[in-house]
Design a protein around this motif. Structure first.
Motif, PDB file in Angstrom:
ATOM      1  N   THR A 144       0.800  -1.224   0.000  1.00  0.00           N
ATOM      2  CA  THR A 144       0.000   0.000   0.000  1.00  0.00           C
ATOM      3  C   THR A 144       0.834   1.276   0.000  1.00  0.00           C
ATOM      4  O   THR A 144       0.296   2.358  -0.233  1.00  0.00           O
ATOM      5  CB  THR A 144      -0.946   0.024   1.208  1.00  0.00           C
ATOM      6  OG1 THR A 144      -0.187  -0.212   2.401  1.00  0.00           O
ATOM      7  CG2 THR A 144      -2.015  -1.040   1.075  1.00  0.00           C
ATOM      8  N   LEU A 145       2.153   1.162   0.264  1.00  0.00           N
ATOM      9  CA  LEU A 145       2.980   2.381   0.279  1.00  0.00           C
ATOM     10  C   LEU A 145       4.153   2.356  -0.696  1.00  0.00           C
ATOM     11  O   LEU A 145       4.844   3.356  -0.864  1.00  0.00           O
ATOM     12  CB  LEU A 145       3.477   2.685   1.695  1.00  0.00           C
ATOM     13  CG  LEU A 145       4.293   1.667   2.493  1.00  0.00           C
ATOM     14  CD1 LEU A 145       5.687   1.476   1.957  1.00  0.00           C
ATOM     15  CD2 LEU A 145       4.356   2.096   3.944  1.00  0.00           C
ATOM     16  N   ILE A 146       4.375   1.232  -1.386  1.00  0.00           N
ATOM     17  CA  ILE A 146       5.497   1.143  -2.332  1.00  0.00           C
ATOM     18  C   ILE A 146       5.154   1.901  -3.612  1.00  0.00           C
ATOM     19  O   ILE A 146       4.157   1.615  -4.268  1.00  0.00           O
ATOM     20  CB  ILE A 146       5.823  -0.324  -2.663  1.00  0.00           C
ATOM     21  CG1 ILE A 146       6.381  -1.031  -1.420  1.00  0.00           C
ATOM     22  CG2 ILE A 146       6.840  -0.410  -3.795  1.00  0.00           C
ATOM     23  CD1 ILE A 146       6.614  -2.513  -1.608  1.00  0.00           C
ATOM     24  N   GLU A 147       5.995   2.852  -3.945  1.00  0.00           N
ATOM     25  CA  GLU A 147       5.803   3.644  -5.164  1.00  0.00           C
ATOM     26  C   GLU A 147       6.654   3.136  -6.316  1.00  0.00           C
ATOM     27  O   GLU A 147       6.318   3.340  -7.486  1.00  0.00           O
ATOM     28  CB  GLU A 147       6.117   5.115  -4.888  1.00  0.00           C
ATOM     29  CG  GLU A 147       5.184   5.744  -3.855  1.00  0.00           C
ATOM     30  CD  GLU A 147       5.542   7.174  -3.530  1.00  0.00           C
ATOM     31  OE1 GLU A 147       4.615   7.972  -3.284  1.00  0.00           O
ATOM     32  OE2 GLU A 147       6.753   7.504  -3.507  1.00  0.00           O
ATOM     33  N   ASP A 148       7.768   2.467  -5.995  1.00  0.00           N
ATOM     34  CA  ASP A 148       8.633   1.928  -7.043  1.00  0.00           C
ATOM     35  C   ASP A 148       9.580   0.926  -6.405  1.00  0.00           C
ATOM     36  O   ASP A 148       9.727   0.869  -5.167  1.00  0.00           O
ATOM     37  CB  ASP A 148       9.418   3.054  -7.728  1.00  0.00           C
ATOM     38  CG  ASP A 148       9.849   2.681  -9.145  1.00  0.00           C
ATOM     39  OD1 ASP A 148       9.659   1.509  -9.534  1.00  0.00           O
ATOM     40  OD2 ASP A 148      10.379   3.550  -9.858  1.00  0.00           O
ATOM     41  N   LEU A 149      10.219   0.117  -7.241  1.00  0.00           N
ATOM     42  CA  LEU A 149      11.231  -0.832  -6.799  1.00  0.00           C
ATOM     43  C   LEU A 149      12.573  -0.402  -7.382  1.00  0.00           C
ATOM     44  O   LEU A 149      12.613   0.249  -8.431  1.00  0.00           O
ATOM     45  CB  LEU A 149      10.867  -2.250  -7.265  1.00  0.00           C
ATOM     46  CG  LEU A 149       9.621  -2.864  -6.617  1.00  0.00           C
ATOM     47  CD1 LEU A 149       9.313  -4.213  -7.265  1.00  0.00           C
ATOM     48  CD2 LEU A 149       9.794  -3.015  -5.114  1.00  0.00           C
ATOM     49  N   PRO A 150      13.704  -0.729  -6.754  1.00  0.00           N
ATOM     50  CA  PRO A 150      13.822  -1.564  -5.566  1.00  0.00           C
ATOM     51  C   PRO A 150      13.257  -0.888  -4.314  1.00  0.00           C
ATOM     52  O   PRO A 150      13.158   0.335  -4.234  1.00  0.00           O
ATOM     53  CB  PRO A 150      15.327  -1.796  -5.436  1.00  0.00           C
ATOM     54  CG  PRO A 150      15.946  -0.635  -6.133  1.00  0.00           C
ATOM     55  CD  PRO A 150      15.027  -0.311  -7.269  1.00  0.00           C
ATOM     56  N   TYR A 151      12.887  -1.740  -3.349  1.00  0.00           N
ATOM     57  CA  TYR A 151      12.167  -1.296  -2.171  1.00  0.00           C
ATOM     58  C   TYR A 151      13.101  -0.589  -1.194  1.00  0.00           C
ATOM     59  O   TYR A 151      13.912  -1.215  -0.518  1.00  0.00           O
ATOM     60  CB  TYR A 151      11.512  -2.498  -1.511  1.00  0.00           C
ATOM     61  CG  TYR A 151      10.746  -2.198  -0.251  1.00  0.00           C
ATOM     62  CD1 TYR A 151       9.674  -1.308  -0.252  1.00  0.00           C
ATOM     63  CD2 TYR A 151      11.076  -2.824   0.945  1.00  0.00           C
ATOM     64  CE1 TYR A 151       8.958  -1.046   0.895  1.00  0.00           C
ATOM     65  CE2 TYR A 151      10.365  -2.570   2.099  1.00  0.00           C
ATOM     66  CZ  TYR A 151       9.313  -1.682   2.075  1.00  0.00           C
ATOM     67  OH  TYR A 151       8.600  -1.426   3.215  1.00  0.00           O
ATOM     68  N   ASP A 152      12.996   0.720  -1.163  1.00  0.00           N
ATOM     69  CA  ASP A 152      13.715   1.553  -0.207  1.00  0.00           C
ATOM     70  C   ASP A 152      12.783   2.672   0.224  1.00  0.00           C
ATOM     71  O   ASP A 152      11.833   3.028  -0.483  1.00  0.00           O
ATOM     72  CB  ASP A 152      14.985   2.142  -0.828  1.00  0.00           C
ATOM     73  CG  ASP A 152      16.116   1.130  -0.897  1.00  0.00           C
ATOM     74  OD1 ASP A 152      16.566   0.671   0.158  1.00  0.00           O
ATOM     75  OD2 ASP A 152      16.521   0.797  -2.026  1.00  0.00           O
TER      76      ASP A 152
END
Length: 781
Positions: A144-152
């Motif tokens: 629900t909060l990831i805007e792009d990868l890689p996950y940081d």
């Protein structure tokens, strides 16, 4: 340096956002290895140097990871060249690197707050005492909060909240469970609650007071706003129904803990495990319906509790779930009672995710808004499952499960999209042997829902790196999903018959690429002969099918109006059932039913049927369930899809009776169930004042026997001995149980959906399974 080796390890799966890099760091450091670990695009890379045996130990640990939320699907080990791995400098976590996708990318689902964070939440000595956004590497928001990868953190909605020194120290400490936990926050640097002009603890107290006073509030949850009220208050629940325009559909109830859930419903080991899993889905449970027994009171030392009857009208089951976030825990501690926690939307609309959007959509519903300043990037509703024996069966695959991928038994030669159906809509993105089912969208009836689908599709396509070159869609030209698919810029469009998609979804989930018998029972779907289907027996594989059995056709007087009016559907069966040889019920036999109806409506419907005006015909199991519910007086009108069937299953309860009369006939090369004898017997039972529950139970037994007979004839003619059960009717626990029992008595292998819903929410997965098999077959030629 002799005996030392250097290796580059690439790890694919759910390995970002789940504490995987900290786990690798701790393991490698404990083994005394040199090297580094990093997020790269959508996977994790490790460069390691050390004694061969020790490096092999690290690889073994990576293949079977400790982090509870991690899923390793594929590990590639190769030689590391040159001086890329510094020797004698220990093991470090390197900054993430974004580069063009060269492997499968996976978005981790959200996870409920873990026990360690809960202990901090309620520890007055902890700096996160009563902080609503406590989380760590093992729990909290992800998808629900990831805007792009890689996950940081910089690629999540948490980038708006710079870490304070204390949180930064935890983030950088390999020994801390918040080491590289991207949603990390505390009262000094993280999001804060608001209620009108109040903030923090004052805002929370105001929200608690509003619910305690009988109000309805809107709460900003993980994947969208939720409407909350006191589940024990008849007045509050009735008012929520009125404001939300949801007169009958049961509400989900959030309870403080497992002990409270046990006072409201019967919970076995499997139910307990599902309730307490990291997904924390809504679980449909057999409601107690009365106060807990005295023995239970002594054991739990808690007062009896009862839900308002308006919570779950027309069903014996209660949809319960445990708190998913620290904020939910705080609300339940403050109120000490079960709470309605339902989607923050009006009927037919998508759930609100933005504060301004929520105030516009829910301003007339909520007495107040408990919100916060952490943006929600992706809309996710609550998942819903039920348990049958030791199996959990998913009804809605959303928060906690989506968008984690599922396997495809036949890898897709082209990247694919499955457009889904019209109701209970989902889409699926597939590449190679992985399929990502998007979150539950709902019914594609409104412009807002359709736009939510388009936005969700674009977001998941970008995150997974899947750019579809082909799209699979339903045969029905009127579905908005079909129309969307026709406008998608792709190389191929593949039409997949609705019921083939249903049973293909079951087969694909069980990695079945061989032929099988498919039983697809649902409401309606476009058939390949131009008629509406819904009670189908197919001999199929993933690439194709042939129809070998069906239910008799009956008219739907008024089309959609018949779906909303079970009594109208019953009139369609009584006056327009396909003529197959068995006499239809006579007018005098139907009189106990027709006499209680409006005479003018009855006359109008009969005239429509006789003249064939606006009366599409369907071979639908779902519509037959509706008709029988109407005949038995279990609801003249329904306000949500499947309501009549739910009432019929509830009326049957646990009664065990023999089947009613039924008949199979051979028509156009198909075995066809003629329900005329069944309907006649039901009407006779009504006239003789036989208990409605007994008649409902007998009807379930009848459909189960009919299904077993249809499959038996298919197998006798050479069909495979594996049977896949799909379609929304198999959400009916009693029907599913009885059909499975009778088929297994024939020594048949019986499969149904578990992770993939058997209802229309599983259609998109079935579509990509079919399209993958068709494309693979073309490639072989």
């Amino acid at each position: 340096m002799s005996g030392r080796i250097a290796r580059r390890i690439r790890v694919f799966g759910r390995v970002q956002g789940v504490g995987f890099r900290p786990y690798v760091h701790r393991t490698a450091t404990a083994l005394g290895l040199d090297g580094w670990v990093s997020n790269v695009d959508g996977h994790v890379e490790v460069s390691v140097c050390g004694p061969a045996e020790t490096v092999r130990a690290l690889v073994a640990g990576i293949r079977a990871p400790v982090p509870p939320l991690a899923v390793v699907r594929h590990v590639v080990v190769g030689d590391e060249h040159g001086d890329r791995t510094p020797v004698g400098r220990g093991f470090t976590v390197r900054p993430s690197r974004a580069r063009p996708c060269d492997g499968p990318r996976e978005v981790p689902p959200d996870a409920a707050v873990c026990d360690a964070c809960l202990r901090e939440l309620f520890d007055p000595a902890d700096r996160r005492y009563r902080y609503p956004f406590v989380n760590c590497a093992d729990c909290g928001p992800r998808a629900t909060l990831i805007e792009d990868l890689p996950y940081d953190r910089v690629r999540t909605t948490m980038r708006r909240f710079p870490l304070c020194p204390a949180c930064a120290a935890e983030y950088a400490d390999p020994a801390d469970r918040r080491f590289h936990a991207e949603p990390l926050a505390c009262p000094a640097c993280g999001p804060h609650l608001t209620w009108s002009d109040l903030t923090g603890e004052k805002a929370l107290r105001a929200a608690v007071a509003a619910v305690a006073a009988g109000g309805v509030i809107a709460v900003k949850g993980l994947g969208g706003f939720q409407l909350v009220c006191d589940a024990t208050s008849a007045e509050a629940v009735s008012e929520l129904r009125r404001r939300k325009h949801r007169p009958d559909k049961p509400f989900a109830v959030m309870v403080r803990d497992l002990a409270t859930a046990r006072r409201l419903a019967y919970i076995g080991r499997t139910e307990r495990d599902v309730l307490t899993s990291p997904a924390h889905p809504v679980v449909l449970l057999r409601a107690r319906g009365v106060h807990e027994p005295a023995g239970d009171r002594r054991r739990t030392r808690a007062r009896a509790v009862r839900l308002a009857p308006q919570v779950q009208p027309g069903t014996r089951r209660a949809g319960l779930f445990l708190p998913t976030t620290a904020l939910h825990h705080l609300l339940l501690r403050g109120l000490d009672r079960p709470l309605i926690v339902t989607s923050g939307n009006l009927a037919g609309e998508p759930i609100a995710v933005d504060d301004d959007e929520a105030r516009r959509a829910l301003g007339a519903v909520a007495d107040g808004f408990l919100t916060h300043d952490r943006p929600i990037h992706a809309r996710y509703d609550d998942s819903v499952v039920h348990v049958l024996g030791r199996r959990s069966l998913t009804l809605r695959r959303a928060r906690g499960y989506a968008p984690a991928p599922l396997a495809l038994p036949v890898p897709a030669p082209l990247s694919l999209a499955g457009a889904g159906a019209q109701l209970k809509h989902t889409f699926t993105l597939a590449e190679h042997d992985r399929a990502h089912i998007g979150t539950h969208t709902g019914d594609l009836a409104s412009a807002a829902t359709h736009e939510a689908f388009r936005a969700s599709f674009a977001d998941l396509s970008r995150l997974t790196g899947i750019r579809p070159r082909a799209v699979a869609h339903d045969l029905h030209p009127g579905y908005l999903s079909t129309q969307w698919a026709r406008g998608l810029p792709v190389e191929r469009r593949i039409a997949v018959q609705h019921h083939h998609a249903h049973v293909a979804a079951v087969a694909a989930e069980h990695a079945l690429a061989e032929p099988f018998v498919g039983v697809a029972y649902d409401g309606l779907g476009a058939g390949d002969d131009g008629t509406l289907w819904g009670g189908e027996v197919l001999v199929a594989d993933l690439a194709g099918y042939r129809r070998v059995g069906r239910f008799a056709r009956a008219p739907l007087p008024g089309g959609e109006a018949a779906v909303r009016r079970p009594t109208r559907m019953a009139l369609g069966y009584l006056h327009g059932l396909e003529a197959l040889g068995a006499p239809r019920p006579a007018a005098w036999q139907a009189r106990p039913f027709t006499d209680r109806l409006d005479a003018r409506e009855t006359e109008t419907v009969c005239r429509m049927v006789e003249r064939g005006v606006n009366c599409p015909r369907a071979s639908s199991a779902g519509r037959l369930f509706d008709a029988v519910a109407g005949l038995l007086g279990l609801g003249d009108t329904v306000s949500y899809e499947g309501q009549a069937a739910v009432a019929l299953e509830s009326a049957a309860g646990g009664l065990r009776t023999g089947a009613l009369p039924w008949r199979l006939t051979r028509t156009d090369g198909l075995w066809v169930y003629d329900p005329a004898p069944t309907l006649t017997a039901l009407l006779e039972g009504v006239a003789d004042d036989v208990a409605v529950g007994r008649l409902a139970a007998a009807f379930h037994s009848t459909v189960a026997e009919v299904t077993a007979a249809l499959v038996e004839r298919a197998v006798a003619a050479g069909a495979p001995r594996t049977v896949c059960l799909g379609g929304g009717c198999f959400q009916n626990r009693r029907l599913l149980t009885d059909v499975e029992r009778l088929l297994r008595a024939q020594d048949l292998r019986v499969l149904t959906g578990h992770a993939v819903p058997v209802n229309d929410a599983g259609i998109s997965y079935g579509q990509v399974a079919v399209a993958s098999a068709l494309l693979a077959r073309e490639k072989e030629r």
